[in-house]
Design an enzyme around this catalytic site. Structure first.
Site, mmCIF file in Angstrom:
data_model
loop_
_atom_site.group_PDB
_atom_site.id
_atom_site.type_symbol
_atom_site.label_atom_id
_atom_site.label_comp_id
_atom_site.label_asym_id
_atom_site.label_seq_id
_atom_site.Cartn_x
_atom_site.Cartn_y
_atom_site.Cartn_z
ATOM 1 C CG HIS A 474 -1.872 -1.140 1.352
ATOM 2 N ND1 HIS A 474 -3.284 -0.776 0.722
ATOM 3 C CD2 HIS A 474 -1.872 -2.219 1.722
ATOM 4 C CE1 HIS A 474 -3.956 -1.951 1.003
ATOM 5 N NE2 HIS A 474 -3.197 -2.853 1.682
ATOM 6 C CE LYS A 666 -7.116 13.590 0.675
ATOM 7 N NZ LYS A 666 -6.830 12.493 -0.431
ATOM 8 N NE ARG A 667 -4.018 9.651 10.369
ATOM 9 C CZ ARG A 667 -3.751 8.703 11.313
ATOM 10 N NH1 ARG A 667 -4.523 7.600 11.389
ATOM 11 N NH2 ARG A 667 -2.621 8.968 12.006
ATOM 12 C CE LYS A 672 -2.786 10.606 3.459
ATOM 13 N NZ LYS A 672 -3.351 9.621 2.697
ATOM 14 C CB THR A 777 -10.153 4.501 -1.050
ATOM 15 O OG1 THR A 777 -9.825 4.635 0.200
ATOM 16 C CG2 THR A 777 -9.608 3.339 -1.672
ATOM 17 C CE LYS A 781 -14.373 5.362 1.011
ATOM 18 N NZ LYS A 781 -13.393 5.714 2.167
#
Ligand code: F58
Length: 952
Positions: A474, A666-667, A672, A777, A781
């Site tokens: 991952h 998100k985290r 990110k 992911t 969504k």
């Protein structure tokens, strides 16, 4: 412009959009609409038809002719094959449904028991109500006349669990009887989210329960909010495991998830003075009505100790002795699929002392140390490590891993041995998937059991292991690639360390043979990283032990093939393959966004798309249909209102509904780039401040929402949270700005928060540095909920852009192949992309415009010094351009909504059903096994009789 070709509906249907002929009874039977009685469906369809004719003012005769033609066409197509859940069948069946018969071992006794249990629990209003109040009184010991919403939630959950257990038992009985191949999904994390709504929808009982509850004065939606959100995972990896469970059950694949029943899930995030504080999440405090404790399923797990080697027929084996023993006890959670009779299982392990007290210490009068031993045992499964994309090299974490892997492998072997005697058959009966390297030690434990306990030789054992295990990677981030010190493994798991050395020894021999003298290659491929503190590279171990290794998006797979696993890809060219992630449309559209789900069902004229997302592409035909688009807009607005109410409740901040809702959840991680997001927000704020009030009015109002948890020890991530809150404090209270810009840090982001945030979002940010996000992911969504994406060409964004069309997204930033070079030039001081706009933003932060945010200053200074590993400064300009394009597009609401509808209609690839089908076909080689529906139970019964006769 988006491609606007007309799409056909699903695999084998071509449907006219305008009017539909009144269906015959026969047709209605062929195409059940879930949860609606047959008669209602007919009258509903009639109404729709009449309204449509009225509105369109069509020549009725011509229309009827046209309809007849189309009906003929439609009838010539194959009807959709569909299995009903037993619950729906019960709804339509006047007498109670018979259960399939269990195997007789003792004919008389079993017959009597079967007679007592031969029908399923009722699903009519009375039966549901009776079972709820029974649980109120007999399970919860509350009075039937006075129970709280929480009590009612618990009793309702128990009554649902009763019904699930019927399917659970029948499914497992059937699988055991037929000795089927099963998938075992091993994961240290299962981020399930709340279960009640999802379960009711999967088993088609939402309507029945809603009405039954309403009749006794309870509102189902309120009960949903009573449920704790079980958060036994950190982020994407854990949530993926949960989506996979849903898809596995829905696709009727015999599969069990295995993991840890942590007492504490991921911490609750509380914001104090703008800083993140972590509060323990004791999610079990109110009990867990969904699980079943299995006091009879316990395994002893050994730690520490020593090994004694011996030789047996030329095979070296060992006995592992001494050390300490801890017990693993199973807790099962039924996993129902959508619209199927099958029900799978999630088995989580809890640690217990081998005996309540160490009687030796107790007798010696050392009472405290005997209690200490008990606590040490229980401590193993007490808490989930809250790290995201970084590894925690603590002994307790390794203990957790081995504890759950050993219990799981023993459980799987026990199940195998119940029906099989030849070890060679193991790969035909079990496929074990390692969710990242965290359960890697399961492979070594399996090898140990085969060699030391089952007395197989190395060659046989290795072959069985290799054919049944596979591994998913991952991440490519070096700090997240797991390694454990040889010293620690030798101490905690001495036999396993010996076996790892042996695996490595044989492998190194092979490499030396193939590449004589290539020591560099051997060093790279070795499981052991040499050095003062030798390390075991868990990824290398996993690759060797597995027959298949997969990445989670096309780009990610290509990257692992070309970078971190390059040597392995050269050596095993068919081993590493791609399985693009997916998410379950049941939770992420149908439950999270029920109004959108209803609209899609209305447009597609049935709800089949929930179980077969490919059918959603027919929605494309509505992208420019005014009536449909208006409904689309209304739903988004209602979802935004719901979110605005939540923000008001949680934060006391009023956010406008007529603004563009721009969300990044998100985290929190530097790769990110939430930092880039907030830097842009500051730029936007400063630009607004420069404007006259008249100019400001022309700007598209925005609500920027950022949410996510930072790992407790991740200082830079915590600094970013502080900056977001500080910016929010200033912007939200600036009278010049008013409702034109609001900045919200949404606290304690979790699965249930996502279910409110995602349906309300219009723009979502997936802006990682290219090459760093394996897949993502939530991007999937968001697309499924009609949200547009601003993002980089990273992870699954690439495939999303292929599906929905680049024109329907806002893509920006450096591409993967450019990153290394840019980073090098930045670090070498050869390139400075910081323009006036960004410099002004930095100056504002450093000069105190947002109060004391000195915690972020070192990060800002290093960006200004070119130490910009994540390319924030490099990508800033193209990010601003993409944001400008967002504003321009949003002004053209017709275009925006068309892009939104096209996104949803082209999102089918991202259903986890598709992902799971791919795993089944090319990795697990496992079949779908629908268990017989009750109407087939005669067949099951006679089969069982034959089986039992043969057995006796
Ligand atoms: C995530 N990894 C990836 N790891 O970052 C994301 O791109 C991907 O979509 C997702 O997996 C599913 O494939 C991730 O969530 C962790 O949380 C680990 C937890 C344990 C410690 C190491 C990181």
């Amino acid at each position: 412009m988006p491609k606007n070709k007309k799409k056909s509906k699903g695999k084998n249907q071509q449907k006219p959009k305008e009017v539909e002929p009144t269906p015959t009874q026969e047709e209605v039977k062929q195409e059940p609409v879930i949860g609606v009685p047959v008669d209602e469906r007919i009258s509903e369809k009639k109404d729709i038809k009449n309204e449509a004719l009225e509105e369109l003012k069509i020549d009725t005769k011509a229309a009827i002719k046209e309809e007849e033609k189309k009906a003929e066409e439609k009838n010539s197509k194959k009807p959709i094959k569909r299995r009903n859940s037993k619950f729906l069948m019960q709804d339509e069946c006047p007498s109670p449904l018979l259960r399939p018969e269990f195997i007789y071992h003792n004919e008389d006794k079993a017959k009597k028991i079967w007679e007592l249990m031969q029908t399923y629990q009722g699903v009519d209003q009375k039966s549901i109500q009776r079972s709820i109040v029974n649980h109120v009184e007999y399970t919860l010991a509350m009075t039937r006349f006075n129970f709280s919403d929480f009590g009612c939630y618990q009793a309702t959950a128990f009554s649902m669990r009763d019904r699930l257990l019927e399917s659970w038992n029948d499914t497992n009985q059937y699988f055991t009887t037929h000795n089927v191949k099963r998938v075992y999904y091993l994961s240290l994390e299962f981020l399930l989210g709340r279960l009640m709504q999802n379960t009711l929808n999967n088993i088609n009982m939402e309507k029945n329960y809603r009405e039954a509850l309403l009749d006794i004065g309870y509102d189902l939606e309120r009960l949903y909010d009573e449920e704790v959100d079980p958060a036994l995972g950190n982020g994407g990896l854990g949530r993926l495991a949960a989506c996979f469970l849903d898809s596995l059950a829905t696709l009727e694949v015999p599969a069990w998830g295995y993991g840890i029943r942590y007492d504490y899930g991921i911490f609750k995030q509380v914001i104090r003075d703008g800083y993140q504080c972590e509060v323990p999440d004791f999610w079990l405090s109110g009990g867990n009505p969904w699980e079943i404790e299995r006091p009879e399923v316990v395994y002893p797990i050994r730690f520490y100790g020593y090994t004694e080697k011996y030789e047996e027929n030329g095979v070296e084996r060992a006995q592992w002795k001494g050390g300490e023993i801890v017990m693993a006890k199973a807790y099962d959670t039924p996993v129902p699929g959508y619209n199927t009779f099958n029900c799978n299982n999630l088995r989580l392990w809890k640690s217990l002392p081998a005996q309540e007290f160490d009687f030796q210490s107790f007798n010696k009068g050392d009472y405290l140390s005997s209690v200490e031993m008990k606590q040490r045992a229980e401590y193993i499964t007490s808490v989930l490590y809250p790290n995201d994309n970084s590894q925690e090299g603590k002994e307790l974490r390794l203990k957790q891993q081995y504890f759950f892997c050993s219990a799981t492998v023993r459980d799987v072997i026990r199940r195998f041995k119940k029906n099989n005697s030849d070890w060679k058959d193991f790969p035909k009966k079990a496929a074990l998937q390692l969710n990242d390297t965290h359960p890697a030690i399961a492979a070594v434990e399996f090898l140990r059991i085969l060699i030391d306990e089952e007395k197989l030789d190395w060659g046989e054992a290795w072959k069985i292991l290799h054919s049944s295990f596979s591994y998913t990677n991952h991440t490519v981030l070096p700090e997240a690639l797991e390694t454990w010190s040889v010293g620690l493994i030798s101490h905690l798991l001495p036999r396993h360390m010996e076996l790892i050395f042996l695996i490595n020894h044989y492998f190194m021999e092979d490499i030396a043979k193939k590449y004589p003298g290539d020591y560099q290659r051997m060093e790279e491929m070795s499981i052991i990283a040499e050095g003062d503190d030798k390390q075991v590279r868990m990824a290398n171990l996993c690759i060797l032990c597995s027959h298949k290794v997969n990445g989670v998006a096309e780009l990610h797979t290509k990257l692992i093939q070309e970078t971190i696993f390059k040597r392995f890809h050269e050596y095993f060219p068919n081993k590493i393959e791609n399985k693009t992630n997916g998410v379950t449309p049941r939770r992420w559209i149908h439950c999270a966004n029920p109004k959108l789900s209803d609209l899609i069902t209305e447009a597609l004229e049935d709800s089949e798309w929930i179980g077969e997302l490919e059918r959603i592409e027919y929605l494309e035909n509505f992208a420019e249909d005014e009536e449909f688009v208006q409904k689309w807009i209304d739903i988004k607005k209602q979802n935004k209102e719901k979110l605005a109410a939540k923000v008001k409740e949680v934060l006391g901040i009023k956010i406008p509904v007529n603004a563009l809702y721009d969300v990044q959840i998100k985290r929190i991680h530097e790769y990110k780039r939430q930092l880039m997001n907030i830097l842009y927000v500051i730029h936007r704020y400063l630009t607004l401040k420069d404007m006259t009030p008249g100019e400001r009015e022309k700007v598209v109002p925005r609500v920027v929402i950022i949410g996510g948890k930072a790992a407790p020890g991740y200082h830079n991530a915590k600094a970013i949270i502080k900056l977001v809150n500080a910016v929010g404090d200033i912007v939200n209270n600036d009278k010049d700005i008013g409702d034109i810009l609001k900045v919200i840090f949404y606290p304690n982001y979790c699965v249930s928060a996502a279910q409110t945030l995602i349906p309300a979002s219009e723009l979502s940010q997936h802006i990682s540095t290219a090459g760093m996000e394996a897949s993502g992911t939530s991007n999937m969504k968001f697309v499924m909920n009609g949200c547009l994406i601003i993002g980089t060409m990273d992870g699954a964004n690439v495939e999303i852009s292929e599906e929905v069309g680049e024109d329907n997204m806002f893509i920006f930033g450096a591409r993967v192949h450019e990153v290394d070079d840019i980073r090098h030039r930045l670090f070498a001081g050869e390139h400075n992309p910081i323009g006036k706009r960004l410099q002004r933003v930095f100056d504002a932060i450093l000069s105190g415009t947002f109060g004391d945010v000195s915690i972020i200053h070192p990060i800002i200074h290093s960006l200004m010094d070119g130490k910009d590993y994540y390319l924030v400064t490099e990508d800033f300009d193209s990010y601003v351009k993409a944001q400008n394009k967002v504003d321009d597009t949003y002004r053209d609401q017709k275009k925006w909504n068309m892009m939104s509808i096209l996104g949803v209609s082209r999102s089918a690839k991202f259903s986890s059903d598709r992902t799971i089908e791919e795993y089944c076909d090319s990795i697990w080689k496992v079949d779908r096994i629908p268990i017989p529906t009750p109407s087939d139970s005669e067949r099951v019964r006679s089969f069982c009789k034959v089986y039992s006769a043969a057995k006796n």
